[in-house]
Design a protein around this motif. Structure first.
Motif, mmCIF file in Angstrom:
data_model
loop_
_atom_site.group_PDB
_atom_site.id
_atom_site.type_symbol
_atom_site.label_atom_id
_atom_site.label_comp_id
_atom_site.label_asym_id
_atom_site.label_seq_id
_atom_site.Cartn_x
_atom_site.Cartn_y
_atom_site.Cartn_z
ATOM 1 N N ASN A 192 10.769 7.762 2.344
ATOM 2 C CA ASN A 192 9.723 7.072 1.598
ATOM 3 C C ASN A 192 10.253 5.822 0.913
ATOM 4 O O ASN A 192 11.431 5.733 0.571
ATOM 5 C CB ASN A 192 9.117 8.001 0.549
ATOM 6 C CG ASN A 192 8.265 9.079 1.162
ATOM 7 O OD1 ASN A 192 7.613 8.860 2.174
ATOM 8 N ND2 ASN A 192 8.256 10.240 0.557
ATOM 9 N N TRP A 193 9.357 4.892 0.719
ATOM 10 C CA TRP A 193 9.650 3.620 0.059
ATOM 11 C C TRP A 193 8.928 3.587 -1.277
ATOM 12 O O TRP A 193 7.817 4.104 -1.395
ATOM 13 C CB TRP A 193 9.156 2.473 0.934
ATOM 14 C CG TRP A 193 9.856 2.400 2.247
ATOM 15 C CD1 TRP A 193 9.603 3.154 3.351
ATOM 16 C CD2 TRP A 193 10.926 1.534 2.591
ATOM 17 N NE1 TRP A 193 10.458 2.809 4.368
ATOM 18 C CE2 TRP A 193 11.288 1.804 3.929
ATOM 19 C CE3 TRP A 193 11.622 0.536 1.905
ATOM 20 C CZ2 TRP A 193 12.296 1.135 4.586
ATOM 21 C CZ3 TRP A 193 12.628 -0.131 2.561
ATOM 22 C CH2 TRP A 193 12.962 0.162 3.875
ATOM 23 N N ARG A 194 9.558 2.968 -2.285
ATOM 24 C CA ARG A 194 8.912 2.843 -3.589
ATOM 25 C C ARG A 194 9.479 1.655 -4.342
ATOM 26 O O ARG A 194 10.579 1.177 -4.049
ATOM 27 C CB ARG A 194 9.058 4.111 -4.415
ATOM 28 C CG ARG A 194 10.433 4.293 -5.020
ATOM 29 C CD ARG A 194 10.532 5.544 -5.879
ATOM 30 N NE ARG A 194 11.799 5.621 -6.555
ATOM 31 C CZ ARG A 194 12.983 5.766 -5.999
ATOM 32 N NH1 ARG A 194 13.083 5.861 -4.692
ATOM 33 N NH2 ARG A 194 14.082 5.815 -6.720
ATOM 34 N N HIS A 240 3.868 4.546 -6.612
ATOM 35 C CA HIS A 240 3.770 5.735 -5.763
ATOM 36 C C HIS A 240 4.607 5.480 -4.503
ATOM 37 O O HIS A 240 5.050 4.356 -4.267
ATOM 38 C CB HIS A 240 2.309 6.051 -5.431
ATOM 39 C CG HIS A 240 1.600 4.982 -4.680
ATOM 40 N ND1 HIS A 240 1.070 3.849 -5.279
ATOM 41 C CD2 HIS A 240 1.334 4.847 -3.365
ATOM 42 C CE1 HIS A 240 0.501 3.089 -4.361
ATOM 43 N NE2 HIS A 240 0.650 3.667 -3.189
ATOM 44 N N ASP A 241 4.830 6.495 -3.716
ATOM 45 C CA ASP A 241 5.606 6.362 -2.484
ATOM 46 C C ASP A 241 4.746 5.763 -1.374
ATOM 47 O O ASP A 241 3.538 6.007 -1.294
ATOM 48 C CB ASP A 241 6.129 7.726 -2.020
ATOM 49 C CG ASP A 241 7.263 8.240 -2.880
ATOM 50 O OD1 ASP A 241 7.838 7.455 -3.660
ATOM 51 O OD2 ASP A 241 7.574 9.437 -2.771
ATOM 52 N N PHE A 242 5.395 5.006 -0.525
ATOM 53 C CA PHE A 242 4.759 4.388 0.636
ATOM 54 C C PHE A 242 5.447 4.904 1.897
ATOM 55 O O PHE A 242 6.662 5.121 1.892
ATOM 56 C CB PHE A 242 4.891 2.859 0.577
ATOM 57 C CG PHE A 242 4.234 2.259 -0.623
ATOM 58 C CD1 PHE A 242 2.895 1.907 -0.604
ATOM 59 C CD2 PHE A 242 4.955 2.061 -1.787
ATOM 60 C CE1 PHE A 242 2.284 1.364 -1.723
ATOM 61 C CE2 PHE A 242 4.359 1.516 -2.913
ATOM 62 C CZ PHE A 242 3.019 1.167 -2.879
ATOM 63 N N PRO A 243 4.704 5.061 3.001
ATOM 64 C CA PRO A 243 5.304 5.584 4.227
ATOM 65 C C PRO A 243 6.173 4.570 4.966
ATOM 66 O O PRO A 243 6.988 4.956 5.800
ATOM 67 C CB PRO A 243 4.102 5.996 5.079
ATOM 68 C CG PRO A 243 2.979 5.153 4.582
ATOM 69 C CD PRO A 243 3.253 4.918 3.117
ATOM 70 N N SER A 244 6.014 3.263 4.657
ATOM 71 C CA SER A 244 6.803 2.251 5.361
ATOM 72 C C SER A 244 7.106 1.081 4.427
ATOM 73 O O SER A 244 6.424 0.875 3.417
ATOM 74 C CB SER A 244 6.046 1.726 6.586
ATOM 75 O OG SER A 244 4.939 0.933 6.178
ATOM 76 N N ARG A 245 8.112 0.320 4.807
ATOM 77 C CA ARG A 245 8.459 -0.889 4.053
ATOM 78 C C ARG A 245 7.293 -1.873 4.076
ATOM 79 O O ARG A 245 6.978 -2.500 3.067
ATOM 80 C CB ARG A 245 9.713 -1.525 4.660
ATOM 81 C CG ARG A 245 10.157 -2.770 3.949
ATOM 82 C CD ARG A 245 11.443 -3.291 4.541
ATOM 83 N NE ARG A 245 11.897 -4.476 3.827
ATOM 84 C CZ ARG A 245 13.118 -4.943 3.883
ATOM 85 N NH1 ARG A 245 14.025 -4.336 4.621
ATOM 86 N NH2 ARG A 245 13.456 -6.012 3.209
ATOM 87 N N ASP A 256 4.111 -1.252 4.227
ATOM 88 C CA ASP A 256 3.084 -0.812 3.277
ATOM 89 C C ASP A 256 3.488 -1.142 1.844
ATOM 90 O O ASP A 256 2.657 -1.586 1.046
ATOM 91 C CB ASP A 256 2.833 0.691 3.406
ATOM 92 C CG ASP A 256 2.125 1.067 4.689
ATOM 93 O OD1 ASP A 256 1.424 0.215 5.277
ATOM 94 O OD2 ASP A 256 2.284 2.229 5.113
ATOM 95 N N GLU A 263 14.426 2.544 -0.587
ATOM 96 C CA GLU A 263 14.143 3.473 0.503
ATOM 97 C C GLU A 263 14.862 4.757 0.134
ATOM 98 O O GLU A 263 16.098 4.811 0.164
ATOM 99 C CB GLU A 263 14.639 2.946 1.845
ATOM 100 C CG GLU A 263 14.350 3.891 2.984
ATOM 101 C CD GLU A 263 14.898 3.413 4.320
ATOM 102 O OE1 GLU A 263 14.468 3.941 5.341
ATOM 103 O OE2 GLU A 263 15.778 2.532 4.335
ATOM 104 N N GLY A 264 14.113 5.762 -0.249
ATOM 105 C CA GLY A 264 14.736 6.964 -0.792
ATOM 106 C C GLY A 264 15.468 6.594 -2.070
ATOM 107 O O GLY A 264 14.889 6.000 -2.977
#
Length: 64
Positions: free
Chosen positions: A2-4, A19-24, A26, A50-51
């Motif tokens: 996850n990305w944040r 919040h967490d995003f599924p991709s860079r 996003d 990333e993590g």
């Protein structure tokens, strides 16, 4: 993984996280769309993770 974003003031003090995003992509789209609101909340700069690994930052949200 996850990305944040972490949110910081101008001195680098942490003000919270996104919040967490599924991709860079996003995560970067989110910042592009929301940076004015974040500035209005007193957030001056952000860091992308990333993590647990910092990918880049600090990145100013100001136009300078």
């Amino acid at each position: 993984m996850n990305w944040r974003w972490t949110y910081e003031n101008a001195d680098g003090g942490e003000l919270g996280t996104s919040h967490d995003f599924p991709s860079r992509s996003d995560a970067e789209t989110f910042i592009g769309m929301e940076f004015e609101e974040l500035l209005g909340r007193g957030i001056d700069q952000v860091r992308l993770f990333e993590g647990d690994t910092e990918v880049y930052g600090p990145m100013s949200l100001h136009a300078d």
